[in-house]
Design an enzyme around this catalytic site. Sequence first.
Site, PDB file in Angstrom:
ATOM      1  N   ARG A  91       4.739 -18.429   7.670  1.00 16.57           N
ATOM      2  CA  ARG A  91       4.147 -19.208   8.762  1.00 16.57           C
ATOM      3  C   ARG A  91       3.603 -18.320   9.872  1.00 16.57           C
ATOM      4  NH1 ARG A  91       8.783 -23.692   9.728  1.00 16.57           N
ATOM      5  NH2 ARG A  91      10.023 -21.818   9.415  1.00 16.57           N
ATOM      6  N   GLY A  94      13.696 -13.668   2.478  1.00 16.54           N
ATOM      7  CA  GLY A  94      12.476 -13.041   1.996  1.00 16.54           C
ATOM      8  C   GLY A  94      12.316 -11.611   2.484  1.00 16.54           C
ATOM      9  N   LYS A 119      24.047 -28.972  -4.002  1.00 15.68           N
ATOM     10  CA  LYS A 119      24.531 -27.912  -4.887  1.00 15.68           C
ATOM     11  C   LYS A 119      25.384 -28.488  -6.013  1.00 15.68           C
ATOM     12  CE  LYS A 119      24.484 -24.645  -1.030  1.00 15.68           C
ATOM     13  NZ  LYS A 119      25.286 -23.945  -0.008  1.00 15.68           N
ATOM     14  N   GLU A 159      19.330 -18.932  -9.338  1.00 16.21           N
ATOM     15  CA  GLU A 159      20.709 -18.511  -9.087  1.00 16.21           C
ATOM     16  C   GLU A 159      21.089 -18.626  -7.613  1.00 16.21           C
ATOM     17  OE1 GLU A 159      24.118 -18.105  -9.917  1.00 16.21           O
ATOM     18  OE2 GLU A 159      23.135 -17.197 -11.649  1.00 16.21           O
ATOM     19  N   GLY A 194      24.840 -18.146  14.351  1.00 16.20           N
ATOM     20  CA  GLY A 194      23.794 -18.351  13.363  1.00 16.20           C
ATOM     21  C   GLY A 194      24.279 -18.925  12.048  1.00 16.20           C
ATOM     22  N   GLY A 230      25.088 -18.904  -2.995  1.00 16.00           N
ATOM     23  CA  GLY A 230      24.581 -17.595  -2.582  1.00 16.00           C
ATOM     24  C   GLY A 230      24.693 -16.532  -3.653  1.00 16.00           C
TER      25      GLY A 230
END
Length: 441
Positions: free
Chosen positions: A46, A16, A207, A131, A189, A136
């Site tokens: 949040r 985002g 997916k 999409e 990560g 990705g």
Amino acid sequence: MADALRIGIAGLGTVGASLVRILTERRDSLATTCGRPIEVVAVTARDRAKDRGIALADDIWFADAGALAADAEMDVFVELMGGAGDPAYSAVKTALARGIHVVTANKALLASHGIELAGIAEKHGALLNYEAAVAGGIPVIKALRESMTGNTIARVYGIMNGTCNYILTKMEKEGLSFEACLKEAQRLGYAEADPAFDIEGNDTAHKLAILTSLAFGTAIAADDIYLEGITNISIEDIQAASDLGYRIKLLGVAQRTDSGGIEQRVHPTMVPFDSVIAQVDGVTNAVAIESDILGELLMVGPGAGGNATASAVLGDIADIAKSRPGAQHVPAFGRPVAALIPYTRAQIQSHEGGYFIRLKVIDRAGVFASVASRMAENGISLESIMQHSKHTQETGKPQTIILVTHATAEHSVRDAVAAIKGEGYLVGEPQVIRIERPKDY
């Protein structure tokens, strides 16, 4: 120039925040290419106080996703919260019921409720674009939904989870254990603190279920997929595969069968070194589509990350910005919901590439002969059988036997392995990995 396209964004995590940043930095060029400006008029997250490195006016914040979906004056609702349930589910339903277009990257939501949401979108004249939900930045949804219209798809498969691909790549290249590579993926990560959803294959299954619906015109059947993750892949498997000329990848595979049903499966797979898909390393994804008109198509690219996913989300937003008022909308799954056929599960077929089977056995006379006999009793033809162990020359130590079969049925392999387990000379659990030999990949 047309009026601005007003968007509301629910979820300001990595994706985002990247999306807002791109929209801000490229405002003028996007207005030129889309024929109208794109403005962020509503947001929610949040933690409003978190520093995301982006500037957002105080008056565009909403208390939660439900309030944003119900009350914001917007043209497009962008859902980037994730999760199959609320708040994402209720918020998307609310927006669609208002006739507001929805763009989402949420594969879990689509796998669980995609057909229902597509029906609501159709009823209220809204678009449901997604999409970014699969692979990705790779435009596989648009390819299947629009570009390949008229093609009959025979098979779609690929590497759809960057976490698993990173772990398997690192195991091979650095000779590290699964556990060590998982810890490194978490440190970087690439993997969550609880990585089960990725490494047990569920993410790939969601997916794959979406791609299956697009490719074959069926209702989504995310709970009807044969599923294996990579947690049982050992460095010994990686090394043995390498010795045989293969790499191990976690693949999702959906294909039409002679029986008329659709076979869906997610599992570790051995692919030849010289295939293109074997060269897809790290967090990169790849999706292959086999069809009658176009032939064979392979798309490779970044499967995750803020910029890659935000790029796919932005592509969906741009499509809406460019659409003409009153134009016929492309159905969410390529055809109207009423035209989707029920999913019929097919039994897993014989593998042209056969199977890799690793057995650790007690070192005693007659074991090789017994293994070969159990295979023959189940109609399995062996391409090779060999001893493969660091203890090969040490009498009394457990020995590793590697078998490679010719094409055979799944149930035959499972029956043979079960019979071998009953003989009493196995040490630990046997390993069974399918071998795929793509036509040109």
